[in-house]
Design a protein around this motif. Sequence first.
Motif, PDB file in Angstrom:
ATOM      1  N   THR A  71       0.844  -1.194   0.000  1.00 50.52           N
ATOM      2  CA  THR A  71       0.000   0.000   0.000  1.00 50.52           C
ATOM      3  C   THR A  71       0.879   1.244   0.000  1.00 50.52           C
ATOM      4  O   THR A  71       1.734   1.401   0.882  1.00 50.52           O
ATOM      5  N   LYS A  72       0.701   2.078  -0.992  1.00 48.66           N
ATOM      6  CA  LYS A  72       1.477   3.308  -1.078  1.00 48.66           C
ATOM      7  C   LYS A  72       0.790   4.386  -0.249  1.00 48.66           C
ATOM      8  O   LYS A  72      -0.433   4.486  -0.227  1.00 48.66           O
ATOM      9  N   PRO A  73       1.579   5.207   0.425  1.00 50.06           N
ATOM     10  CA  PRO A  73       0.964   6.254   1.257  1.00 50.06           C
ATOM     11  C   PRO A  73       0.374   7.378   0.412  1.00 50.06           C
ATOM     12  O   PRO A  73       0.813   7.637  -0.704  1.00 50.06           O
ATOM     13  N   TYR A  74      -0.622   8.026   0.963  1.00 50.23           N
ATOM     14  CA  TYR A  74      -1.238   9.197   0.346  1.00 50.23           C
ATOM     15  C   TYR A  74      -0.294  10.374   0.585  1.00 50.23           C
ATOM     16  O   TYR A  74       0.095  10.645   1.719  1.00 50.23           O
ATOM     17  N   THR A  91      -1.804  14.489  13.331  1.00 46.46           N
ATOM     18  CA  THR A  91      -2.278  13.109  13.425  1.00 46.46           C
ATOM     19  C   THR A  91      -3.208  12.857  12.245  1.00 46.46           C
ATOM     20  O   THR A  91      -3.550  13.783  11.505  1.00 46.46           O
ATOM     21  N   MET A  92      -3.625  11.600  12.073  1.00 47.27           N
ATOM     22  CA  MET A  92      -4.540  11.275  10.964  1.00 47.27           C
ATOM     23  C   MET A  92      -5.856  12.033  11.119  1.00 47.27           C
ATOM     24  O   MET A  92      -6.398  12.546  10.139  1.00 47.27           O
ATOM     25  N   ASP A  93      -6.357  12.117  12.351  1.00 46.82           N
ATOM     26  CA  ASP A  93      -7.629  12.818  12.583  1.00 46.82           C
ATOM     27  C   ASP A  93      -7.510  14.314  12.304  1.00 46.82           C
ATOM     28  O   ASP A  93      -8.411  14.922  11.731  1.00 46.82           O
ATOM     29  N   VAL A 105      -7.658   5.510   3.319  1.00 43.43           N
ATOM     30  CA  VAL A 105      -6.252   5.908   3.461  1.00 43.43           C
ATOM     31  C   VAL A 105      -5.788   5.611   4.886  1.00 43.43           C
ATOM     32  O   VAL A 105      -6.391   6.055   5.858  1.00 43.43           O
ATOM     33  N   SER A 106      -4.685   4.837   4.992  1.00 41.24           N
ATOM     34  CA  SER A 106      -4.163   4.498   6.319  1.00 41.24           C
ATOM     35  C   SER A 106      -2.790   5.108   6.573  1.00 41.24           C
ATOM     36  O   SER A 106      -2.364   5.207   7.715  1.00 41.24           O
ATOM     37  N   LYS A 107      -2.077   5.492   5.501  1.00 37.00           N
ATOM     38  CA  LYS A 107      -0.754   6.091   5.659  1.00 37.00           C
ATOM     39  C   LYS A 107      -0.668   7.391   4.874  1.00 37.00           C
ATOM     40  O   LYS A 107      -1.193   7.487   3.774  1.00 37.00           O
ATOM     41  N   ASP A 125       2.235   7.266  14.016  1.00 33.57           N
ATOM     42  CA  ASP A 125       3.217   6.398  13.348  1.00 33.57           C
ATOM     43  C   ASP A 125       2.951   6.246  11.854  1.00 33.57           C
ATOM     44  O   ASP A 125       3.860   5.900  11.104  1.00 33.57           O
ATOM     45  N   ASN A 126       1.714   6.436  11.433  1.00 30.35           N
ATOM     46  CA  ASN A 126       1.353   6.264  10.017  1.00 30.35           C
ATOM     47  C   ASN A 126       1.646   7.495   9.167  1.00 30.35           C
ATOM     48  O   ASN A 126       1.362   7.503   7.979  1.00 30.35           O
ATOM     49  N   ILE A 127       2.213   8.515   9.774  1.00 31.70           N
ATOM     50  CA  ILE A 127       2.542   9.736   9.022  1.00 31.70           C
ATOM     51  C   ILE A 127       4.065   9.864   8.953  1.00 31.70           C
ATOM     52  O   ILE A 127       4.743   9.815   9.987  1.00 31.70           O
TER      53      ILE A 127
END
Length: 132
Positions: A71-74, A91-93, A105-107, A125-127
Amino acid sequence: MALNNLTPADGSTHSRKRVGRGQGSGMGKTASRGCNGQKSRSGYKIKRGFEGGQQPLQRRLPKVGFVSRVTKPYTINVERVKAVAELAEITMDSIRSVHKIAGSVSKVKLIGAGAKELAAKIKDDNITFTGK
């Protein structure tokens, strides 16, 4: 009624076809295999997709498609999306609150000239960021 008296019902079973037992049986000579050839031999097995020497369909058609399991990051360019660069905590939020991202999208990867300066603000961690 006993087990030794049980027999199948009349007409429910047929006698086995005995091939290759003489002309009088109707299944002699070639034993119902037609004439000579590959299919009349014992041990004959056709390869899957074989079309008699013609180029098989799966080889005639072009190869198409590939789906990577990685999975490639956004990617978000922080020079273009100023709202992400102005966040106090990344953060993601918080990114989702200022920038439209699909739910799948997870990363996320932050790119651009100011991405390295945002490293201290990242709390997820996903960023990740590019360190140029």
